[in-house]
Design a protein around this motif. Structure first.
Motif, PDB file in Angstrom:
ATOM      1  N   ALA A   1       0.855  -1.192   0.000  1.00 29.40           N
ATOM      2  CA  ALA A   1       0.000   0.000   0.000  1.00 29.40           C
ATOM      3  C   ALA A   1       0.891   1.241   0.000  1.00 29.40           C
ATOM      4  CB  ALA A   1      -0.896  -0.009   1.232  1.00 29.40           C
ATOM      5  N   LEU A   2       0.570   2.187  -0.879  1.00 33.04           N
ATOM      6  CA  LEU A   2       1.354   3.419  -0.974  1.00 33.04           C
ATOM      7  C   LEU A   2       0.435   4.619  -0.779  1.00 33.04           C
ATOM      8  CD1 LEU A   2       3.705   2.706  -4.028  1.00 33.04           C
ATOM      9  CD2 LEU A   2       4.420   3.203  -1.698  1.00 33.04           C
ATOM     10  N   LEU A   3       0.713   5.379   0.250  1.00 33.63           N
ATOM     11  CA  LEU A   3      -0.073   6.575   0.542  1.00 33.63           C
ATOM     12  C   LEU A   3       0.785   7.803   0.270  1.00 33.63           C
ATOM     13  CD1 LEU A   3      -2.785   7.620   1.996  1.00 33.63           C
ATOM     14  CD2 LEU A   3      -1.286   7.999   3.924  1.00 33.63           C
ATOM     15  N   ALA A   4       0.306   8.676  -0.602  1.00 39.01           N
ATOM     16  CA  ALA A   4       1.023   9.921  -0.886  1.00 39.01           C
ATOM     17  C   ALA A   4       0.454  11.030  -0.017  1.00 39.01           C
ATOM     18  CB  ALA A   4       0.872  10.280  -2.359  1.00 39.01           C
ATOM     19  N   MET A   5       1.327  11.937   0.436  1.00 43.21           N
ATOM     20  CA  MET A   5       0.879  13.108   1.202  1.00 43.21           C
ATOM     21  C   MET A   5       1.337  14.364   0.482  1.00 43.21           C
ATOM     22  SD  MET A   5       1.511  12.282   5.217  1.00 43.21           S
ATOM     23  CE  MET A   5       3.279  12.195   5.044  1.00 43.21           C
ATOM     24  N   SER A   6       0.458  15.352   0.463  1.00 45.91           N
ATOM     25  CA  SER A   6       0.787  16.618  -0.190  1.00 45.91           C
ATOM     26  C   SER A   6       0.379  17.766   0.722  1.00 45.91           C
ATOM     27  CB  SER A   6       0.031  16.706  -1.521  1.00 45.91           C
ATOM     28  OG  SER A   6       0.075  18.008  -2.031  1.00 45.91           O
TER      29      SER A   6
ATOM     30  N   GLY B   1       1.597   5.790  -9.055  1.00 43.34           N
ATOM     31  CA  GLY B   1       1.421   4.475  -8.439  1.00 43.34           C
ATOM     32  C   GLY B   1       0.906   4.483  -7.015  1.00 43.34           C
ATOM     33  N   ALA B   2       0.553   5.672  -6.494  1.00 38.65           N
ATOM     34  CA  ALA B   2      -0.011   5.722  -5.136  1.00 38.65           C
ATOM     35  C   ALA B   2      -1.442   5.171  -5.145  1.00 38.65           C
ATOM     36  CB  ALA B   2      -0.022   7.158  -4.628  1.00 38.65           C
ATOM     37  N   ASN B   3      -1.856   4.582  -4.027  1.00 41.24           N
ATOM     38  CA  ASN B   3      -3.251   4.137  -3.907  1.00 41.24           C
ATOM     39  C   ASN B   3      -4.159   5.308  -3.556  1.00 41.24           C
ATOM     40  OD1 ASN B   3      -1.457   1.743  -2.820  1.00 41.24           O
ATOM     41  ND2 ASN B   3      -3.309   0.839  -3.663  1.00 41.24           N
ATOM     42  N   LEU B   4      -3.572   6.302  -2.894  1.00 38.42           N
ATOM     43  CA  LEU B   4      -4.383   7.384  -2.344  1.00 38.42           C
ATOM     44  C   LEU B   4      -3.490   8.580  -2.070  1.00 38.42           C
ATOM     45  CD1 LEU B   4      -7.374   7.597  -1.187  1.00 38.42           C
ATOM     46  CD2 LEU B   4      -6.399   6.983   1.028  1.00 38.42           C
ATOM     47  N   LEU B   5      -4.042   9.785  -2.212  1.00 41.46           N
ATOM     48  CA  LEU B   5      -3.329  10.999  -1.794  1.00 41.46           C
ATOM     49  C   LEU B   5      -4.130  11.649  -0.686  1.00 41.46           C
ATOM     50  CD1 LEU B   5      -1.096  13.327  -2.476  1.00 41.46           C
ATOM     51  CD2 LEU B   5      -3.043  14.463  -3.501  1.00 41.46           C
TER      52      LEU B   5
END
Length: 207
Positions: free
Chosen positions: A88-93, A108-112
């Motif tokens: 699972a890859l979670l991106a934060m911005s 390729g993130a699952n979610l931002l």
């Protein structure tokens, strides 16, 4: 290397690796995650260390800021997704822009998630993502910034000319020109410094 912990195995806590450029934010988020039964196995501000931590610990989840200091978080996500297709890859911005979201999903993130969100919401999103069944990659048609464009934006932050960027990134000058045209359109500007500041404001590259 260590075997990945399987769900229902001896380790019931969800595990995470956390990469963010701000140490106070990392510490606060790691504490909060721990209170929710999510164990942060390692945290870092750099892309290089992120790969080492993920390789060593095989976490259920990697939480990656898009504006890491030494490399774009989008590039990190792209490489992690290729190396660990099921993680699972979670991106934060720093923003919740659709452009940042699309760019993260394409990488390729699952979610931002936005760092400006309520922290409880952030933890809910992380828990939702780390526990199977995981939400799939939902890529809608929309504007996004490609990895190639991110590399060009990062080169622009150093004040390089088109020729220098072409040489440095091993692209032709016509490729650089075309990508810059596309970036000017995406960010609705004709000014290079504005381009960089808008990308940084959206949390796509480091300040």
């Amino acid at each position: 290397g260590a075997e990945p912990h399987l769900f229902g195995g001896p380790v019931t806590a969800l595990t995470a690796v956390l990469a963010d450029e701000h140490s106070m934010f990392r510490v606060g988020l790691a504490r909060l995650l721990q209170s929710q039964g999510i164990l942060t196995l390692g945290e870092t501000h750099s892309a290089e260390t992120t790969f080492g931590l993920v390789g060593r610990y095989h976490p259920h989840l990697a939480i990656i800021s898009l504006s890491l200091a030494d490399q774009s978080g989008l590039e990190v996500i792209d490489l992690l997704r290729k190396a660990h297709p099921n993680m699972a890859l979670l991106a934060m911005s720093s923003s919740h822009s659709e452009l940042a979201r699309q760019s993260a999903l394409r990488a390729g993130a699952n979610l931002l998630v936005s760092k400006t969100q309520d922290l409880q919401q952030l933890v809910q999103a992380i828990r939702h993502l780390a526990e199977p069944p995981r939400p799939g990659l939902q890529r809608r048609k929309g504007r996004y910034v490609s990895l190639r464009q991110i590399r060009i934006l990062r080169a622009l932050t150093s004040g390089h000319t088109n020729e220098e960027i072409a040489h440095h990134l091993n692209f032709s000058r016509s490729t650089i020109k075309a990508e810059l045209r596309s970036l000017f359109e995406t960010f609705a500007t004709q000014d290079r410094s504005q381009l960089v500041s808008k990308a940084a404001f959206l949390g796509l590259i480091g300040n």
